[in-house]
Scaffold this motif. Structure first.
Motif, PDB file in Angstrom:
ATOM      1  N   GLY A 171      15.779  64.737 -13.928  1.00  0.00           N
ATOM      2  CA  GLY A 171      15.450  63.430 -14.472  1.00  0.00           C
ATOM      3  C   GLY A 171      14.987  63.710 -16.036  1.00  0.00           C
ATOM      4  N   VAL A 172      16.145  63.632 -17.315  1.00  0.00           N
ATOM      5  CA  VAL A 172      15.994  63.838 -18.379  1.00  0.00           C
ATOM      6  C   VAL A 172      16.236  62.941 -19.097  1.00  0.00           C
ATOM      7  CG1 VAL A 172      16.115  64.881 -20.823  1.00  0.00           C
ATOM      8  CG2 VAL A 172      15.394  66.263 -18.932  1.00  0.00           C
ATOM      9  N   ARG A 173      17.697  61.852 -18.532  1.00  0.00           N
ATOM     10  CA  ARG A 173      17.849  61.131 -18.693  1.00  0.00           C
ATOM     11  C   ARG A 173      16.852  59.589 -19.063  1.00  0.00           C
ATOM     12  NH1 ARG A 173      24.763  60.081 -17.550  1.00  0.00           N
ATOM     13  NH2 ARG A 173      25.264  61.955 -18.807  1.00  0.00           N
ATOM     14  N   GLN A 174      16.401  60.055 -17.097  1.00  0.00           N
ATOM     15  CA  GLN A 174      15.121  58.839 -17.217  1.00  0.00           C
ATOM     16  C   GLN A 174      14.148  58.448 -17.982  1.00  0.00           C
ATOM     17  OE1 GLN A 174      16.981  60.676 -14.635  1.00  0.00           O
ATOM     18  NE2 GLN A 174      17.666  59.805 -13.578  1.00  0.00           N
ATOM     19  N   VAL A 175      13.615  59.919 -18.686  1.00  0.00           N
ATOM     20  CA  VAL A 175      12.678  60.611 -20.216  1.00  0.00           C
ATOM     21  C   VAL A 175      13.179  59.562 -20.842  1.00  0.00           C
ATOM     22  CG1 VAL A 175      11.857  61.877 -21.032  1.00  0.00           C
ATOM     23  CG2 VAL A 175      11.627  61.830 -18.988  1.00  0.00           C
ATOM     24  N   ASN A 176      14.582  59.742 -21.504  1.00  0.00           N
ATOM     25  CA  ASN A 176      15.425  59.078 -22.764  1.00  0.00           C
ATOM     26  C   ASN A 176      14.820  57.857 -22.432  1.00  0.00           C
ATOM     27  OD1 ASN A 176      15.569  60.349 -25.147  1.00  0.00           O
ATOM     28  ND2 ASN A 176      17.516  59.975 -24.786  1.00  0.00           N
ATOM     29  N   THR A 177      15.463  56.913 -22.375  1.00  0.00           N
ATOM     30  CA  THR A 177      15.747  55.777 -21.269  1.00  0.00           C
ATOM     31  C   THR A 177      14.594  55.495 -21.530  1.00  0.00           C
ATOM     32  OG1 THR A 177      17.523  56.210 -19.620  1.00  0.00           O
ATOM     33  CG2 THR A 177      16.329  54.269 -19.999  1.00  0.00           C
ATOM     34  N   ALA A 178      13.385  55.712 -20.985  1.00  0.00           N
ATOM     35  CA  ALA A 178      11.917  55.104 -21.037  1.00  0.00           C
ATOM     36  C   ALA A 178      11.875  54.418 -22.635  1.00  0.00           C
ATOM     37  CB  ALA A 178      10.829  55.717 -20.851  1.00  0.00           C
ATOM     38  N   ALA A 179      11.950  55.608 -23.353  1.00  0.00           N
ATOM     39  CA  ALA A 179      12.076  55.811 -25.015  1.00  0.00           C
ATOM     40  C   ALA A 179      12.992  54.309 -25.872  1.00  0.00           C
ATOM     41  CB  ALA A 179      12.711  56.826 -26.252  1.00  0.00           C
ATOM     42  N   ILE A 180      14.079  54.451 -25.158  1.00  0.00           N
ATOM     43  CA  ILE A 180      15.106  53.358 -26.097  1.00  0.00           C
ATOM     44  C   ILE A 180      14.656  52.273 -25.024  1.00  0.00           C
ATOM     45  CG2 ILE A 180      17.561  52.207 -25.132  1.00  0.00           C
ATOM     46  CD1 ILE A 180      18.643  55.354 -24.391  1.00  0.00           C
ATOM     47  N   LEU A 181      13.666  51.961 -23.964  1.00  0.00           N
ATOM     48  CA  LEU A 181      13.533  50.714 -23.136  1.00  0.00           C
ATOM     49  C   LEU A 181      11.990  50.691 -24.555  1.00  0.00           C
ATOM     50  CD1 LEU A 181      13.703  50.608 -19.556  1.00  0.00           C
ATOM     51  CD2 LEU A 181      15.258  50.142 -20.945  1.00  0.00           C
ATOM     52  N   LYS A 182      11.632  51.638 -24.800  1.00  0.00           N
ATOM     53  CA  LYS A 182      10.513  51.205 -26.362  1.00  0.00           C
ATOM     54  C   LYS A 182      10.498  50.580 -27.260  1.00  0.00           C
ATOM     55  CE  LYS A 182       5.911  51.518 -26.713  1.00  0.00           C
ATOM     56  NZ  LYS A 182       4.510  50.803 -26.277  1.00  0.00           N
ATOM     57  N   LEU A 183      11.965  51.609 -27.810  1.00  0.00           N
ATOM     58  CA  LEU A 183      11.515  50.892 -28.780  1.00  0.00           C
ATOM     59  C   LEU A 183      12.780  50.184 -29.300  1.00  0.00           C
ATOM     60  CD1 LEU A 183      12.337  55.261 -29.331  1.00  0.00           C
ATOM     61  CD2 LEU A 183      10.797  53.687 -31.268  1.00  0.00           C
ATOM     62  N   ALA A 184      14.063  50.094 -28.337  1.00  0.00           N
ATOM     63  CA  ALA A 184      15.377  49.149 -28.981  1.00  0.00           C
ATOM     64  C   ALA A 184      13.978  47.913 -28.831  1.00  0.00           C
ATOM     65  CB  ALA A 184      15.420  49.065 -27.782  1.00  0.00           C
ATOM     66  N   PRO A 185      13.281  46.879 -28.861  1.00  0.00           N
ATOM     67  CA  PRO A 185      12.736  45.399 -29.137  1.00  0.00           C
ATOM     68  C   PRO A 185      12.057  45.173 -30.790  1.00  0.00           C
ATOM     69  CG  PRO A 185      11.962  46.147 -27.210  1.00  0.00           C
ATOM     70  CD  PRO A 185      12.981  47.370 -27.314  1.00  0.00           C
ATOM     71  N   GLN A 186      12.077  46.415 -31.039  1.00  0.00           N
ATOM     72  CA  GLN A 186      11.452  46.983 -32.266  1.00  0.00           C
ATOM     73  C   GLN A 186      12.459  47.649 -33.916  1.00  0.00           C
ATOM     74  OE1 GLN A 186       7.577  48.667 -31.699  1.00  0.00           O
ATOM     75  NE2 GLN A 186       7.928  49.333 -29.696  1.00  0.00           N
ATOM     76  N   VAL A 187      13.634  47.826 -32.900  1.00  0.00           N
ATOM     77  CA  VAL A 187      14.594  47.679 -34.482  1.00  0.00           C
ATOM     78  C   VAL A 187      15.436  47.044 -34.201  1.00  0.00           C
ATOM     79  CG1 VAL A 187      13.430  50.350 -33.754  1.00  0.00           C
ATOM     80  CG2 VAL A 187      15.331  49.619 -32.613  1.00  0.00           C
ATOM     81  N   ARG A 188      16.213  47.390 -35.086  1.00  0.00           N
ATOM     82  CA  ARG A 188      17.605  46.597 -35.235  1.00  0.00           C
ATOM     83  C   ARG A 188      18.532  46.740 -34.258  1.00  0.00           C
ATOM     84  NH1 ARG A 188      18.802  46.335 -41.710  1.00  0.00           N
ATOM     85  NH2 ARG A 188      17.215  44.194 -41.503  1.00  0.00           N
ATOM     86  N   ASN A 189      19.188  47.603 -34.065  1.00  0.00           N
ATOM     87  CA  ASN A 189      19.560  48.323 -33.197  1.00  0.00           C
ATOM     88  C   ASN A 189      19.111  49.930 -33.026  1.00  0.00           C
ATOM     89  OD1 ASN A 189      21.081  47.284 -30.597  1.00  0.00           O
ATOM     90  ND2 ASN A 189      21.980  46.476 -32.040  1.00  0.00           N
ATOM     91  N   VAL A 190      19.966  49.633 -31.176  1.00  0.00           N
ATOM     92  CA  VAL A 190      19.988  51.578 -31.192  1.00  0.00           C
ATOM     93  C   VAL A 190      21.418  51.215 -30.729  1.00  0.00           C
ATOM     94  CG1 VAL A 190      19.217  53.552 -29.514  1.00  0.00           C
ATOM     95  CG2 VAL A 190      17.636  51.624 -30.145  1.00  0.00           C
TER      96      VAL A 190
END
Length: 274
Positions: A171-190
Motif C-alpha cells: 500500500g506504500v505506492r498508494q500513499v506516495n501517489t496521494a503526495a503526488i496528487l497534492k504536490l503536482a498542482p503546486q509545483v512546476r512539475n514532477v
C-alpha cells in the motif's frame, strides 16, 4: 582520501560492465515483487565493486544490495547487522534496475563509505552519460571534477520535484501517489525517472529542486544524501528528522522549499509514518 579513490575506481569499473551490457541485459529474476527486479549484471557489478574495495581495504565491511534477501524486513535486518561496523561500505551496484532492463537510460552505480555510522564519502556514477558525482564530508560536491551546488528555486511554484514508486505491495505506492496528487498542482512539475540515487545526484547538481520517496534503503540513499549536503542542500526523513543510515522515507531538497514539502506531505498523510 583513499576511500574516495577506491569508490571512484569501483564505480568506474562497474560502470564499464553496465554500459557494455546495457543493450543486451534482458534476463531478470523477480525479487520481492514483479516490480523488484535483479539481473545477472547487478550481481556481477556488485561482485566487481566488492573485489575493488577489498583489494584496498580488506578489513572493511560491505553492505551491498545483492547480498541482502528481498523485502523490507530483510533490508532492515541487514542494516541493523552492519551499521555499527567501524568502516562500512554501502553499495547499490545498479540503482534503477527496472530502467536498465527496459533500456531506459537512467540508472547508476552508488557507493558510499561510512566511518562510525557517519557517511564521509559518496560516489554516484551514471555510465550512460559518463557523469561522475563525488563528495567527501566537509569538502564539497563535484560533477566530473567541477564543483556543484543545489538550485536556487525558493518557492514550490518554480520547483521541479521528483519521486518514485516503491517496489513493495503493502500500500506504500498508494500513499506516495496521494503526495503526488497534492504536490503536482503546486509545483512546476514532477518527475519519476526510476533511480533514487540518480535523482539525488541531480539535486546536488541543481537539475532538480527536490525528491521524496518512501521505503528506500541505505544503499539507495547514502551516497546521494552526502552529495546534497555537500552541495548546500538539505536531507531529512519525511517528518523532518536529520538523515542517517537508517532513514527509509526520504525528503531531499535545495533547502529553500524543504519546509513547504514537509508540510504538504504531513497534510495528506504521505510521510510513511503512522
Amino acid at each position: 582520501m583513499p576511500e574516495l579513490d577506491t569508490a571512484i575506481e569501483a564505480a568506474r569499473k562497474a560502470g564499464e560492465l553496465i554500459r557494455a551490457k546495457a543493450d543486451v541485459a534482458k534476463r531478470v529474476d523477480i525479487k520481492s515483487s514483479a516490480h523488484d527486479l535483479v539481473t545477472e549484471v547487478d550481481k556481477k557489478s556488485e561482485a566487481l565493486v566488492r573485489e575493488v574495495i577489498l583489494s584496498h581495504h580488506p578489513d572493511h565491511a560491505i553492505l551491498g544490495e545483492e547480498g541482502v534477501a528481498a523485502g523490507v524486513e530483510a533490508s532492515k535486518r541487514a542494516l541493523a547487522e552492519y551499521r555499527e561496523q567501524e568502516s562500512l561500505w554501502v553499495v547499490d551496484p545498479i540503482d534503477g534496475t527496472t530502467n536498465f532492463v527496459h533500456g531506459f537510460p537512467f540508472f547508476c552505480v552508488s557507493i558510499a563509505f561510512a566511518q562510525r555510522q557517519e557517511v564521509t564519502v559518496g560516489v554516484i556514477y551514471d555510465p550512460i552519460r559518463d557523469d561522475l558525482f563525488t563528495a567527501e564530508k566537509g569538502k564539497g560536491a563535484y560533477l566530473n571534477g567541477e564543483r556543484i551546488t543545489v538550485s536556487e528555486e525558493r518557492t514550490l511554484s518554480e520547483s521541479l520535484l521528483a519521486t518514485g514508486f516503491p517496489t513493495d505491495a503493502r500500500g506504500v505506492r498508494q500513499v506516495n501517489t496521494a503526495a503526488i496528487l497534492k504536490l503536482a498542482p503546486q509545483v512546476r512539475n514532477v518527475r519519476a525517472a526510476g533511480s533514487a540515487a540518480l535523482h539525488l545526484a541531480c539535486i546536488a547538481a541543481g537539475r532538480l529542486t527536490g525528491f521524496w520517496e518512501l521505503e528506500l534503503n541505505a544503499w539507495d540513499l547514502a551516497a546521494g544524501a552526502l552529495l546534497i549536503e555537500e552541495a548546500g542542500g538539505q536531507v531529512t526523513d519525511t517528518v523532518g528528522r536529520p538523515y542517517d543510515l537508517g532513514v527509509r522515507h526520504i525528503l531531499a531538497t535545495n533547502g529553500h522549499v524543504h519546509h513547504d514539502v514537509l508540510r504538504l506531505l504531513e497534510e495528506v498523510g504521505s510521510t510513511g509514518f503512522e
